[in-house]
Design a protein around this motif. Structure first.
Motif, mmCIF file in Angstrom:
data_model
loop_
_atom_site.group_PDB
_atom_site.id
_atom_site.type_symbol
_atom_site.label_atom_id
_atom_site.label_comp_id
_atom_site.label_asym_id
_atom_site.label_seq_id
_atom_site.Cartn_x
_atom_site.Cartn_y
_atom_site.Cartn_z
ATOM 1 N N ARG A 1 0.832 -1.199 0.000
ATOM 2 C CA ARG A 1 0.000 0.000 0.000
ATOM 3 C C ARG A 1 0.867 1.249 0.000
ATOM 4 O O ARG A 1 0.584 2.212 -0.712
ATOM 5 C CB ARG A 1 -0.913 -0.006 1.214
ATOM 6 N N SER A 2 1.956 1.242 0.768
ATOM 7 C CA SER A 2 2.863 2.384 0.789
ATOM 8 C C SER A 2 3.499 2.586 -0.573
ATOM 9 O O SER A 2 3.720 3.712 -1.014
ATOM 10 C CB SER A 2 3.930 2.181 1.864
ATOM 11 N N SER A 3 3.775 1.471 -1.264
ATOM 12 C CA SER A 3 4.351 1.560 -2.604
ATOM 13 C C SER A 3 3.383 2.234 -3.563
ATOM 14 O O SER A 3 3.763 3.107 -4.348
ATOM 15 C CB SER A 3 4.701 0.153 -3.101
ATOM 16 N N ARG A 4 2.110 1.818 -3.470
ATOM 17 C CA ARG A 4 1.115 2.434 -4.355
ATOM 18 C C ARG A 4 0.955 3.917 -4.052
ATOM 19 O O ARG A 4 0.852 4.738 -4.971
ATOM 20 C CB ARG A 4 -0.236 1.731 -4.185
ATOM 21 N N GLU A 5 0.974 4.269 -2.777
ATOM 22 C CA GLU A 5 0.850 5.677 -2.428
ATOM 23 C C GLU A 5 2.045 6.474 -2.947
ATOM 24 O O GLU A 5 1.896 7.617 -3.379
ATOM 25 C CB GLU A 5 0.743 5.815 -0.915
ATOM 26 N N GLY A 6 3.217 5.850 -2.918
ATOM 27 C CA GLY A 6 4.394 6.518 -3.448
ATOM 28 C C GLY A 6 4.280 6.785 -4.932
ATOM 29 O O GLY A 6 4.640 7.853 -5.430
ATOM 30 N N LYS A 7 3.766 5.791 -5.673
ATOM 31 C CA LYS A 7 3.581 5.995 -7.110
ATOM 32 C C LYS A 7 2.557 7.092 -7.391
ATOM 33 O O LYS A 7 2.715 7.879 -8.323
ATOM 34 C CB LYS A 7 3.146 4.685 -7.756
ATOM 35 N N ASP A 8 1.501 7.145 -6.555
ATOM 36 C CA ASP A 8 0.505 8.205 -6.736
ATOM 37 C C ASP A 8 1.146 9.574 -6.530
ATOM 38 O O ASP A 8 0.860 10.536 -7.269
ATOM 39 C CB ASP A 8 -0.646 8.023 -5.747
ATOM 40 N N LEU A 9 2.017 9.678 -5.529
ATOM 41 C CA LEU A 9 2.693 10.955 -5.287
ATOM 42 C C LEU A 9 3.609 11.325 -6.448
ATOM 43 O O LEU A 9 3.728 12.492 -6.825
ATOM 44 C CB LEU A 9 3.493 10.881 -3.986
ATOM 45 N N GLU A 10 4.271 10.306 -7.042
ATOM 46 C CA GLU A 10 5.105 10.579 -8.215
ATOM 47 C C GLU A 10 4.279 11.155 -9.350
ATOM 48 O O GLU A 10 4.673 12.103 -10.022
ATOM 49 C CB GLU A 10 5.792 9.285 -8.659
ATOM 50 N N ASN A 11 3.094 10.577 -9.566
ATOM 51 C CA ASN A 11 2.221 11.074 -10.635
ATOM 52 C C ASN A 11 1.781 12.502 -10.349
ATOM 53 O O ASN A 11 1.704 13.341 -11.259
ATOM 54 C CB ASN A 11 0.994 10.170 -10.778
ATOM 55 N N ILE A 12 1.486 12.799 -9.080
ATOM 56 C CA ILE A 12 1.080 14.155 -8.707
ATOM 57 C C ILE A 12 2.226 15.128 -8.965
ATOM 58 O O ILE A 12 2.025 16.223 -9.516
ATOM 59 C CB ILE A 12 0.642 14.186 -7.235
ATOM 60 N N ILE A 13 3.428 14.735 -8.593
ATOM 61 C CA ILE A 13 4.588 15.612 -8.809
ATOM 62 C C ILE A 13 4.797 15.862 -10.294
ATOM 63 O O ILE A 13 5.081 16.982 -10.736
ATOM 64 C CB ILE A 13 5.839 14.998 -8.151
ATOM 65 N N SER A 14 4.640 14.797 -11.084
ATOM 66 C CA SER A 14 4.790 14.948 -12.537
ATOM 67 C C SER A 14 3.754 15.917 -13.086
ATOM 68 O O SER A 14 4.054 16.784 -13.909
ATOM 69 C CB SER A 14 4.666 13.592 -13.220
ATOM 70 N N ALA A 15 2.504 15.767 -12.610
ATOM 71 C CA ALA A 15 1.448 16.660 -13.082
ATOM 72 C C ALA A 15 1.728 18.089 -12.664
ATOM 73 O O ALA A 15 1.544 19.033 -13.443
ATOM 74 C CB ALA A 15 0.099 16.204 -12.539
ATOM 75 N N MET A 16 2.196 18.286 -11.436
ATOM 76 C CA MET A 16 2.518 19.632 -10.966
ATOM 77 C C MET A 16 3.689 20.218 -11.763
ATOM 78 O O MET A 16 3.690 21.399 -12.108
ATOM 79 C CB MET A 16 2.848 19.589 -9.482
ATOM 80 N N THR A 17 4.671 19.380 -12.030
ATOM 81 C CA THR A 17 5.838 19.851 -12.778
ATOM 82 C C THR A 17 5.436 20.334 -14.164
ATOM 83 O O THR A 17 5.920 21.354 -14.655
ATOM 84 C CB THR A 17 6.871 18.716 -12.880
ATOM 85 N N ASP A 18 4.513 19.606 -14.789
ATOM 86 C CA ASP A 18 4.147 19.905 -16.187
ATOM 87 C C ASP A 18 3.071 20.964 -16.314
ATOM 88 O O ASP A 18 3.095 21.763 -17.264
ATOM 89 C CB ASP A 18 3.668 18.628 -16.885
ATOM 90 N N TYR A 19 2.133 21.010 -15.363
ATOM 91 C CA TYR A 19 0.943 21.814 -15.616
ATOM 92 C C TYR A 19 0.649 22.874 -14.560
ATOM 93 O O TYR A 19 -0.129 23.781 -14.822
ATOM 94 C CB TYR A 19 -0.278 20.908 -15.748
ATOM 95 N N ALA A 20 1.176 22.763 -13.375
ATOM 96 C CA ALA A 20 0.832 23.713 -12.325
ATOM 97 C C ALA A 20 1.616 25.001 -12.481
ATOM 98 O O ALA A 20 2.690 25.042 -13.097
ATOM 99 C CB ALA A 20 1.127 23.107 -10.954
ATOM 100 N N SER A 21 1.047 26.083 -11.948
ATOM 101 C CA SER A 21 1.755 27.362 -11.941
ATOM 102 C C SER A 21 2.889 27.316 -10.927
ATOM 103 O O SER A 21 2.970 26.402 -10.108
ATOM 104 C CB SER A 21 0.792 28.491 -11.589
ATOM 105 N N ASP A 22 3.726 28.352 -11.003
ATOM 106 C CA ASP A 22 4.847 28.388 -10.053
ATOM 107 C C ASP A 22 4.342 28.442 -8.624
ATOM 108 O O ASP A 22 4.873 27.790 -7.729
ATOM 109 C CB ASP A 22 5.743 29.599 -10.339
ATOM 110 N N LEU A 23 3.311 29.247 -8.387
ATOM 111 C CA LEU A 23 2.776 29.349 -7.037
ATOM 112 C C LEU A 23 2.191 28.022 -6.595
ATOM 113 O O LEU A 23 2.402 27.581 -5.465
ATOM 114 C CB LEU A 23 1.711 30.439 -6.970
ATOM 115 N N GLN A 24 1.468 27.378 -7.496
ATOM 116 C CA GLN A 24 0.903 26.072 -7.157
ATOM 117 C C GLN A 24 2.010 25.062 -6.870
ATOM 118 O O GLN A 24 1.903 24.247 -5.974
ATOM 119 C CB GLN A 24 -0.001 25.572 -8.277
ATOM 120 N N ARG A 25 3.078 25.133 -7.671
ATOM 121 C CA ARG A 25 4.196 24.217 -7.396
ATOM 122 C C ARG A 25 4.808 24.530 -6.034
ATOM 123 O O ARG A 25 5.132 23.627 -5.262
ATOM 124 C CB ARG A 25 5.266 24.328 -8.475
ATOM 125 N N PHE A 26 4.954 25.832 -5.769
ATOM 126 C CA PHE A 26 5.608 26.206 -4.522
ATOM 127 C C PHE A 26 4.786 25.801 -3.309
ATOM 128 O O PHE A 26 5.277 25.160 -2.391
ATOM 129 C CB PHE A 26 5.821 27.714 -4.506
#
Length: 918
Positions: free
Chosen positions: A553-578
């Motif tokens: 379960r921790s592994s799956r949660e880690g992968k979900d966080l990776e996907n969130i980071i990727s989405a933030m890196t690609d699509y979020a504003s600087d403030l949202q990233r910050f």
């Protein structure tokens, strides 16, 4: 029915206290009357003022005018109370105003057409009901849950005057609650306007027609929540719709909508397509009828008789149009068609209706124009239609903004979408960043909430210099490290399982070899032994498999966080990233702490099964009570925790320094404290020091108290007890005290007894704590093990061969150390009962009392008759006198800080000596 009325006349109004209830004692046959009370106004446009109204016991309260049924009546109530069983009825041209009632509405209400009721702004309908065909005002935040319901029909409204409409700040429908919109005709489309709508698990939002819902902030349906429009569309014969199916006695064809319906077995035509499959706004059409289409009957509903047609074609689903800034659906929105009642017509069509969930253009919305947004500007924090996007990109103020598509915006998680550029309290753009509170702030925030904060920074500069991408890469690498370590731990745990199986096979072989040398008398004992081994293996296996499941379960949660980071890196504003980085960092740190915590809580300790075959089994068959002893033994982990970010490997274990010889041990007196004076000479027979440095002493004989000192020696408090003998630390907050026939757990912060555990016999014994277990000795019989949380008995070690006397006990690394004051011994046992060694030399240790261990497993003993403190080697073969000329019963060692506390015995004002062990 009983009615209690106290009348007080005031000008033209009537002021009274009214209690309406059903009294079965004075009126037995309540079903003949209904326990209904009518209050008649004497004049037209009458106003009735009540200090208090109570409706209870299933009673009903209604109002009327003596002039006519349609004459206005105003009812003002100071306090409205009840027991959730009574009803109040507000009729035509009647208006009810409630100044105060319980937050959980304690009465049921029916507001009839052209009636009006004003509620407090935040009502909770818990097992009570509101049905309105009239107007409801005053409610801002509406809660419906646990058997409660709110129903608005075609003529009713909440927060608005237009029939069939609802306007609220927020609607919350929780478990077993129902919010319902009930229309008499499919021509009506309910309208709902709200800031937030939340349907929780078990909550039910039901509409029997169509719904146009606008949420200005959040529309959320959590798992288990439901918006239900099933079967609420058109039905034959009067509402066939443009794509209705063709009937046939052998099977009708399906209704059409975005496409054509299916063909029945004997139908030559099908329902034709219409509307749009992508953005549907019209009802679906019903399917064709099957056999017995003309069967009719009348049905009943709560408020009217309804004509029900049986055995006709399937009914189409309702329709719903959602407009909102944030839409989060983890539950269901269902707009399915329904099958016909007679299964002979099962070929009739069933339609699944789609929903339109859109983001509107913020610029157009400000001009009262509804236009779908196709792009999103994170800087402006609003959607843009294609036309407004052109002006947005041309404007000097906004041409530098990075705009993303609505589809990419939807990919951002809800918590990142909810990070806005403007302050929600002052509607001003964030311009500064407060490092003291770790939040952005607008100019008004600086003058109100941050006037005393120093070091305010320009937000734009903070975002630019925050190295967000570097932080995100570090977090992603940490998540990869966690995932890699999870894999390694899985392999290690699976290997441990395999070794356990090999050990089991080994011990089974030993047992069978012994079994071959003895007679049939041992058959039963052999089976018991095998079952014990298997049970032990299953217990260990269950623990490991549970850990593996948590790791997955921790592994799956880690992968979900990776996907969130990727989405933030690609699509979020600087403030949202910050700002989003702060949220993600905590989750990443949580995952990392979990992996590291596996070392501290012992989850990664190697597990072995011990099986000791009694050497006398083959010779003394009649005296054997068990075939062997089964236990588990923990050893240090083999796993390496690898962190690429640090380019190093860390051993996932608690690293203790190398073993120290008892002859190298040195002690240095660093502090002395005086214990507070008691009513008589102090008799300290037990003491403990916790990790925070707080010390607790058991003053046994006459003073009968627990003395608590802070780390600096100041008195923190005293607690009077029955006859405290010994005390042990459970954690930094609580201790356990043993006294005669009970053990008491005491909270050191509140000085209160939290739990009392009754013992079977009178006990004069020391007490120790470890591995979530309390240990104490019943002299000459057993060492007992209890759970401090519930007092349950876990295990016992048989010491029947030991002579009776005062015993102290200490737990350390799966070993138990027992002193016997009568026979002058110090004995080491494994926690599963095996005696490891015993020390006896009265010239060194005579009348031993308290015993404790340091982190190297050296054993410290208070030798009362020798007036000394002696240290024994971990194997019990060597001894050394550390302190002489000191008569003490109690000692304790702080293993983490290498501190030895020694309270002197037998003085009215006892002194505590604190030594540093090196």
């Amino acid at each position: 029915m009983s009615v209690y009325v106290n009348l007080v006349f005031r000008s033209n109004s009537l002021l009274l206290r009214l209690t309406v209830c059903q009294d079965e004692g004075s009126y037995k046959y309540t079903d003949l009357d209904g326990a209904t009370t009518w209050i008649f106004a004497k004049t037209d446009n009458e106003q009735l003022d009540f200090n208090e109204i109570t409706v209870q016991g299933g009673g009903h309260l209604a109002f009327n005018s003596s002039v006519s049924l349609t004459s206005p009546v105003d009812i003002n109530v100071g306090t409205f109370d009840g027991d959730r069983t009574g009803y109040i009825h507000i009729g035509y041209n009647q208006e009810l105003s409630i100044n105060y009632t319980n937050a959980d509405i304690p009465f049921n209400t029916h507001v009839y057409e052209n009636g009006k009721a004003t509620y407090p702004p935040r009502p909770f309908f818990y097992r009570t009901h509101l049905y309105t065909s009239g107007e409801i005002q005053g409610i801002e935040d509406l809660y419906v849950f646990d058997g409660g319901s709110v129903t608005v029909d075609t003529n009713g409204s909440i927060g608005m005057t237009t029939p069939g409409s609802v306007s609220l700040k927020s609607l919350h429908v929780q478990d077993k609650g129902t919010f319902q919109m009930d229309s008499y005709t499919k021509d009506n489309m309910f309208v709902m306007d709200s800031t937030n709508v939340t349907i929780y698990g078990g909550g039910h939002f039901k509409i029997n027609t169509g719904l146009n819902m606008t949420t200005h902030h959040l529309m959320a349906i959590f798992s288990g929540g439901l918006i239900d429009l099933d079967g609420q569309g058109l039905s034959q014969p009067e509402d066939v719709g443009p794509g209705y199916g063709t009937g046939s006695l052998t099977g009708g064809s399906g209704g059409g909508h975005g496409g054509s319906g299916g063909r029945g077995s004997d139908a030559y035509t099908v329902g034709q397509g219409y509307d749009s499959i992508y953005t549907p706004v019209k009802y679906g059409s019903p399917g064709g009828y099957g056999n017995y289409r003309d069967s009719l009957y009348f049905g009943d509903s709560t408020h009217r008789n309804t004509l029900v047609r049986g055995h006709i074609g399937g009914v189409s689903g309702g329709r719903i149009y959602l407009t909102g800034r944030h839409v989060d659906i983890d539950g269901e929105i269902t707009v399915d068609g329904q099958p016909p009642e007679n299964q002979l017509g099962a070929n009739a069509g069933i339609l699944t209706m789609a929903t339109s969930i859109t983001f509107t253009c913020g610029v157009c919305d400000s001009q009262h124009i509804t236009q779908d947004a196709e792009h999103w500007c994170p800087e402006c924090d609003e959607g843009l239609c294609p036309t407004c996007l052109i002006f947005h990109n041309s404007s000097k103020i906004s041409r530098g903004h990075v705009v993303i598509s609505i589809e990419n915006y939807k990919r951002l998680p809800q918590n990142i979408q909810s990070i806005h550029q403007h302050c929600p309290h002052h509607d001003r753009k964030y311009q500064n960043y407060c490092p003291n509170h770790d939040i952005p702030c607008c100019p008004f925030c600086i003058s109100t909430s941050h006037s005393e904060c120093k070091g305010l920074q320009v937000l734009e500069e903070v975002v630019k210099t925050s190295e967000l991408f570097s932080h995100f890469e570090d977090m992603k690498q940490t998540l990869k490290d966690v995932e890699n370590n999870i894999k390694r731990i899985k392999i290690d745990r699976e290997g441990n399982l395999k070794s356990i199986q090999e050990q089991r096979n080994k011990f089974q072989s030993e047992i069978k070899q012994v079994r071959q040398q003895i007679n049939s008398h041992l058959d039963k004992l052999e089976r018991q032994a095998l079952e014990n081994i298997k049970a032990t293996e299953d217990k260990v296996k269950h623990q490991v498999e549970t850990l593996l499941s948590k790791l997955s379960r921790s592994s799956r949660e880690g992968k979900d966080l990776e996907n969130i980071i990727s989405a933030m890196t690609d699509y979020a504003s600087d403030l949202q990233r910050f700002l989003g980085k702060k949220q993600i960092e905590s989750e990443v740190a949580k995952s990392e702490r979990y992996i590291n915590s596996l070392v501290e809580d012992g989850s990664l300790q190697q597990v072995s099964i011990n099986c000791s075959i009694d050497s006398n089994v083959s010779g003394i068959l009649s005296s054997i009570s068990s075939f062997c002893t089964i236990s588990t033994e923990l050893s240090n982990p083999n796993i390496l925790l690898k962190k690429e970010k640090e380019k190093q490997a860390q051993i996932m274990t608690i690293q203790f320094p190398a073993q120290t010889s008892i002859h190298d041990i040195k002690i240095q007196l660093i502090q002395t404290f005086k214990l507070p004076t008691g009513s008589y000479t102090s008799c300290i027979k037990g003491c403990t020091i916790n990790q925070s440095g707080k010390m607790v002493f058991a003053d046994h004989d006459i003073n009968k108290r627990l003395i608590i000192l802070n780390a600096d020696g100041s008195v923190d408090g005293e607690i009077q007890l029955q006859v405290p003998f010994d005390v042990t630390s459970i954690d930094n907050r609580s201790v356990a005290v043993i006294q005669h026939e009970q053990i008491q757990v005491i909270d050191l912060l509140s000085n209160r007894i939290e739990k009392t555990i009754k013992l079977n016999n009178l006990v004069t014994s020391g007490i120790s704590y470890g591995q979530q277990t309390l240990f104490y000795c019943e002299p000459g019989k057993n060492i007992h093990m209890l759970k401090p949380t519930d007092g349950s008995h876990q295990n016992s070690i048989d010491i029947n061969n030991e002579s009776k006397g005062t015993n102290y006990v200490a737990f350390h690394q799966n070993n138990l150390y027992l002193t016997n004051k009568t026979n002058h011994t110090v004995t080491c046992y494994k926690v599963y009962g095996k005696k490891v060694w015993e020390f006896r030399d009265e010239t060194v240790i005579c009348s031993p009392c308290a015993v404790s261990c340091d982190k190297y497993s050296n054993v410290y003993v208070a030798s009362l008759s020798n007036k000394s403190i002696v240290v024994l080697s971990p194997d019990g073969t060597q001894s050394r006198t550390l302190i002489s000329q000191t008569e003490v019963w109690a000692i304790d060692v702080d293993k983490e800080r290498n501190i030895l506390i020694v309270p002197a015995h037998g003085f009215s004002n006892s002194i505590v000596y604190v030594y540093k062990i090196t």
